[in-house]
Every structure is written in structure tokens, then in C-alpha cells.
Design an enzyme around this catalytic site. Structure first.
Site, PDB file in Angstrom:
ATOM      1  N   PHE A 134       0.857  -1.189   0.000  1.00 12.33           N
ATOM      2  CA  PHE A 134       0.000   0.000   0.000  1.00 12.33           C
ATOM      3  C   PHE A 134       0.890   1.235   0.000  1.00 12.33           C
ATOM      4  O   PHE A 134       1.766   1.383   0.850  1.00 12.33           O
ATOM      5  CB  PHE A 134      -0.924   0.031   1.221  1.00 12.33           C
ATOM      6  CG  PHE A 134      -1.852   1.215   1.185  1.00 12.33           C
ATOM      7  CD1 PHE A 134      -2.976   1.203   0.363  1.00 12.33           C
ATOM      8  CD2 PHE A 134      -1.588   2.354   1.920  1.00 12.33           C
ATOM      9  CE1 PHE A 134      -3.825   2.312   0.283  1.00 12.33           C
ATOM     10  CE2 PHE A 134      -2.424   3.472   1.853  1.00 12.33           C
ATOM     11  CZ  PHE A 134      -3.549   3.443   1.039  1.00 12.33           C
ATOM     12  N   ASP A 219       9.345   2.842   1.305  1.00 14.10           N
ATOM     13  CA  ASP A 219       8.174   3.568   1.793  1.00 14.10           C
ATOM     14  C   ASP A 219       8.082   3.277   3.289  1.00 14.10           C
ATOM     15  O   ASP A 219       7.624   2.207   3.693  1.00 14.10           O
ATOM     16  CB  ASP A 219       6.926   3.101   1.041  1.00 14.10           C
ATOM     17  CG  ASP A 219       5.644   3.729   1.608  1.00 14.10           C
ATOM     18  OD1 ASP A 219       5.701   4.371   2.672  1.00 14.10           O
ATOM     19  OD2 ASP A 219       4.595   3.553   0.972  1.00 14.10           O
ATOM     20  N   LYS A 248       2.823   9.917   8.465  1.00 16.42           N
ATOM     21  CA  LYS A 248       2.179   9.435   9.695  1.00 16.42           C
ATOM     22  C   LYS A 248       2.776  10.012  10.980  1.00 16.42           C
ATOM     23  O   LYS A 248       2.467  11.127  11.357  1.00 16.42           O
ATOM     24  CB  LYS A 248       2.189   7.907   9.713  1.00 16.42           C
ATOM     25  CG  LYS A 248       1.179   7.309   8.719  1.00 16.42           C
ATOM     26  CD  LYS A 248       0.866   5.889   9.049  1.00 16.42           C
ATOM     27  CE  LYS A 248      -0.016   5.208   8.016  1.00 16.42           C
ATOM     28  NZ  LYS A 248      -1.431   5.529   8.157  1.00 16.42           N
TER      29      LYS A 248
HETATM   30  C1  LIG Z   1       3.117   2.457   3.744  1.00 19.93           C
HETATM   31  C2  LIG Z   1       2.171   3.572   3.449  1.00 19.93           C
HETATM   32  N1  LIG Z   1       2.439   4.399   2.436  1.00 19.93           N
HETATM   33  C3  LIG Z   1       1.641   5.431   2.150  1.00 19.93           C
HETATM   34  C4  LIG Z   1       0.481   5.663   2.856  1.00 19.93           C
HETATM   35  C5  LIG Z   1      -0.408   6.829   2.517  1.00 19.93           C
HETATM   36  O1  LIG Z   1      -0.287   7.811   3.490  1.00 19.93           O
HETATM   37  P1  LIG Z   1      -1.364   8.994   3.573  1.00 19.93           P
HETATM   38  O2  LIG Z   1      -2.646   8.386   4.006  1.00 19.93           O
HETATM   39  O3  LIG Z   1      -0.778   9.940   4.574  1.00 19.93           O
HETATM   40  O4  LIG Z   1      -1.455   9.591   2.220  1.00 19.93           O
HETATM   41  C6  LIG Z   1       0.161   4.821   3.931  1.00 19.93           C
HETATM   42  C7  LIG Z   1      -1.072   5.017   4.703  1.00 19.93           C
HETATM   43  O5  LIG Z   1      -1.538   4.157   5.383  1.00 19.93           O
HETATM   44  C8  LIG Z   1       1.022   3.747   4.230  1.00 19.93           C
HETATM   45  O6  LIG Z   1       0.764   2.896   5.229  1.00 19.93           O
END
Ligand SMILES: Cc1ncc(COP(=O)(O)O)c(C=O)c1O
Length: 399
Positions: A134, A219, A248
């Protein structure tokens, strides 16, 4: 546990919310509009490393709000410059520069643009990503997300991505070729069900990308900012990516994202931008997060409490047939169930006064603030075991 349905009347129903309306937080606790107290092991989906209303964070944010809130990125500000310097230090991927934005998806968008810009002159346009991953909800980050159900309604998407199963070195080896610009991975796949990538897999991803001239992008939106017991979880495997994304937990509750890249990969003037990105107030919050994590030893606490919680849960849930596995890294913990009953467990927890989240229909996720103490951990383990027993026994849980 209740909510007023009029609260959702004008809000797009993008989230299936739990039936509770929260009004206040204090440390590890949050309170609903009926005055009920909850032990917060959801932690704002991992975005509250210092817990609620930490005095140092609150003071830093208030002070900055009193002084200067917004001037755009056409001007220098001290909080942004200081935060970029601190992030380059703690993320520690060598000589690096930082782009600041407002969310995880934006941090990944910037990373993907960096990859594209770097790969174009070399004819490298493909990105290898993982099944079940994700990376966000924007058009490019959803295209990078290895969950077809989340992509389907929005196709056609950008077609740079090919997906391989996580933790399968041979599949990764076969996928990285002359046209590969980057491998994009989460060291712990949070939304995919809290699946840690093995250390040997992360190391193979680093050595295969280096050997074949591709970039490694980590990520760490969910796994970073101290959540797994290090500023970035990839460092726990001894792996240094070329690009790291954070969001986050970084802002301690304010929206901020960061793309940290080796300096030679940096954007040039005019190539990327964000009106609010790196604004003084979220940067002041993030600087307070970094200071408090360091001064209060919260990386060590995340490692210690994380392994204690995981270990005790493994023992306590050992003879519970509904539980198939307890896994995670630091304070990103998943309890996998044999059936898709994670939502029922979360609802049972809410009824008993604790918050957690679903990482998939089968996985209950714990991502408490990094300030969690042993008594909180013990209470949470007892409550979770009781909620799982309740759901396993077939008891009715109100939705
Ligand atoms: C690994 C990862 N990347 C990207 C995102 C997206 O982040 P945002 O909701 O702040 O756009 C998330 C959100 O859960 C995530 O867990």
C-alpha cells in the site's frame, strides 16, 4: 460507544468508521463524547508517536502558531530548514536532501517523480512493487499499490509497475532488469496485514538493485518515524535505500510527509512543489517529535515494549484457535485470525475500552504511541485476549 448519524450526512463515505465519536486525548488515552475512556492502541493509525497532547509537542506547536503559520515556499523559514537537516541526519542514507509535503501519498508521489526523472535518460521506466503493498490513494500511488481491489474502479492508471510476491528473492531477482528504474517496498507492509519483509529479503533487494543499476525506494510512511524501534525500519536489516518516504508519525498529529533522497537525485528548481509542504507549524511539531523521541529514549521503548507485547500475545493466544500468528516489528504489531473477524475483534475492544484497527479483514493491528508503558501493555494484552475469546465464542458484538 455511540455516534450521531447526522455526523456523516455531508461527509463522503470513504471510510467505514467505528461507532464512536472522540473528543479529547491525553497521553495513551482518548475520550468519547459520552465521557468514556479508551486505551489508544490505534494511535491515529500510527500517527501519534508521543501520544495525545504531549506537553513538549503542544508547546512547540503553540509557540510556532503564535509566531508564524504560513508564508509559502517562496521564502525561507527556520523550522523547515532545521527539520530537513534533522531528517537527513536521523534517516542516515548518506548525503541527502529532503522534500517536505503533507501526507504519505504525496511523499511517495515525490519519490516516484524522482525515480521517473532519474530513470528517463537511461531508458529505465519500470518500477517493481510488491503484491499486497500500500502506497497511497493518489493516481500514481494507487497504481503502485499491489491490491487490485483498490485500483479497479480507477483504471486505466499509470502502467509503470509490475508486482512480485513479498519475501520471494527469486521473483525479485527475475523482475529486476535493464528497464527497471526502482524497487519500491515497505519494510513492514502495514496495510497489507502487518507483514514484515525478512532481513535477507531487504538485503537482497538492496544488492540486486545496486548490481543492476536501479534505485531502492523504502516507503517508511508507516514503518518509519520510530514505529519499529528505529528512525527507519530498513536500518534494522542493515539496508540503506536511495530514497525513503515518511509521514504518519512524523508530525506527532499534524499532517506532514517527507521524501528523503540521496542528494544527486534531488529535484531541480520548479520540478516539484507544494503550497503547504514544510509549513512552519507542522515542521515545529515534527522537530518536537524528533527531540522527544531522542530525549525520552522512545526508539528503545518501541523495541522493548514491542517485543514484550508480541511475546506475551504469542503465549496468551497460543491455545486460541482463532489466532494463527502474532507478528510485527517494534510497535507495529499484527494478530492474524483464521477467519475474517478482525472488525468484530476491534468492535469488541471498543466496547471494553480500547482502540485498535484492522490491517486486513483477518488482521488486528496494534500501533500504540511510542510512549506506551508496561502497565498499558499489560492491560492491552488482557483486553485483546478477552476480545478475541469473546469473538471466538460467537458472542454478539454490536456494530
Ligand atoms: C506504507 C504507506 N504508504 C503510504 C500511505 C499513505 O499515506 P497517507 O494516508 O498519509 O497519504 C500509507 C497510509 O496508510 C502507508 O501505510
Amino acid at each position: 460507544m455511540s455516534y450521531d448519524p447526522s455526523l456523516e450526512a455531508s461527509v463522503m463515505p470513504t471510510y467505514s468508521r467505528y461507532p464512536v465519536t472522540l473528543v479529547r486525548g491525553d497521553g495513551m488515552l482518548v475520550f468519547d463524547d459520552a465521557g468514556c475512556e479508551y486505551l489508544d492502541f490505534a494511535g491515529g493509525l500510527g500517527a501519534m508517536p508521543l501520544g495525545h497532547s504531549h506537553p513538549r509537542w503542544r508547546e512547540a506547536v503553540k509557540r510556532q502558531a503564535d509566531m508564524l503559520t504560513m508564508v509559502s515556499n517562496l521564502f525561507f523559514t527556520h523550522p523547515q530548514a532545521e527539520l530537513a537537516t534533522r531528517l537527513a541526519e536521523v534517516i542516515d542514507i548518506g548525503d541527502a536532501q529532503v522534500f517536505l509535503c503533507n501526507s504519505g501519498a504525496e511523499a511517495n508521489e515525490a519519490a516516484l517523480k524522482i525515480v521517473r526523472r532519474w530513470g528517463n535518460p537511461q531508458g529505465r521506466a519500470r518500477v517493481v512493487a510488491l503484491d499486497g503493498s500500500f502506497h497511497g490513494r493518489t493516481i500514481a500511488t494507487i497504481a503502485a499499490t499491489g491490491q487490485p481491489a483498490k485500483r479497479a474502479a480507477f483504471e486505466p492508471l499509470v502502467d509503470w509497475f509490475e508486482f512480485v510476491p513479498p519475501n520471494d528473492v527469486s521473483a525479485l531477482d527475475a523482475a529486476i532488469g535493464d528497464a527497471t528504474a526502482a524497487v519500491l517496498l515497505e519494510p513492514v507492509m502495514g496495510e497489507g496485514g502487518v507483514i514484515p519483509l525478512r532481513d535477507d529479503y531487504l538485503r537482497a533487494a538492496r544488492s540486486l538493485t545496486s548490481e543492476r543499476g536501479a534505485l531502492l525506494v523504502a516507503d517508511e510512511v508507516q514503518s518509519g518515524s520510530g514505529r519499529c524501534g528505529a528512525w527507519r525500519a530498513s536500518s534494522l536489516a542493515g539496508v540503506t535505500p536511495d530514497v525513503v518516504t515518511l509521514a504518519k508519525g512524523l508530525g506527532g498529529g499534524l499532517p506532514i510527509g517527507a521524501t528523503i533522497a540521496r542528494s544527486e537525485l534531488s529535484f531541480a528548481s520548479g520540478e516539484h512543489a507544494s503550497t503547504f509542504g514544510g509549513g512552519p507549524v507542522p515542521c515545529a511539531g515534527a522537530l518536537a517529535v524528533i527531540d522527544v523521541i531522542e530525549e525520552e529514549g522512545l526508539l528503545e521503548n518501541a523495541r522493548r515494549q514491542g517485543s514484550a507485547i508480541t511475546g506475551v500475545l504469542e503465549t496468551v493466544l497460543d491455545d486460541q484457535p482463532l489466532v494463527t500468528e502474532v507478528r510485527g516489528k517494534g510497535l507495529l504489531i499484527g494478530v492474524e485470525l483464521a477467519e475474517p473477524k478482525a472488525k468484530s475483534v476491534v468492535l469488541a475492544l471498543i466496547e471494553s475500552g480500547m482502540l485498535a484497527t484492522e490491517a486486513s479483514p483477518n488482521v488486528v493491528r496494534l500501533s500504540p504511541p511510542l510512549i506506551v508503558t508496561t502497565p498499558h501493555a499489560q492491560t492491552a494484552v488482557e483486553m485483546l485476549a478477552a476480545a478475541i475469546d469473546r469473538v471466538a465464542s460467537g458472542a454478539e458484538v454490536s456494530a
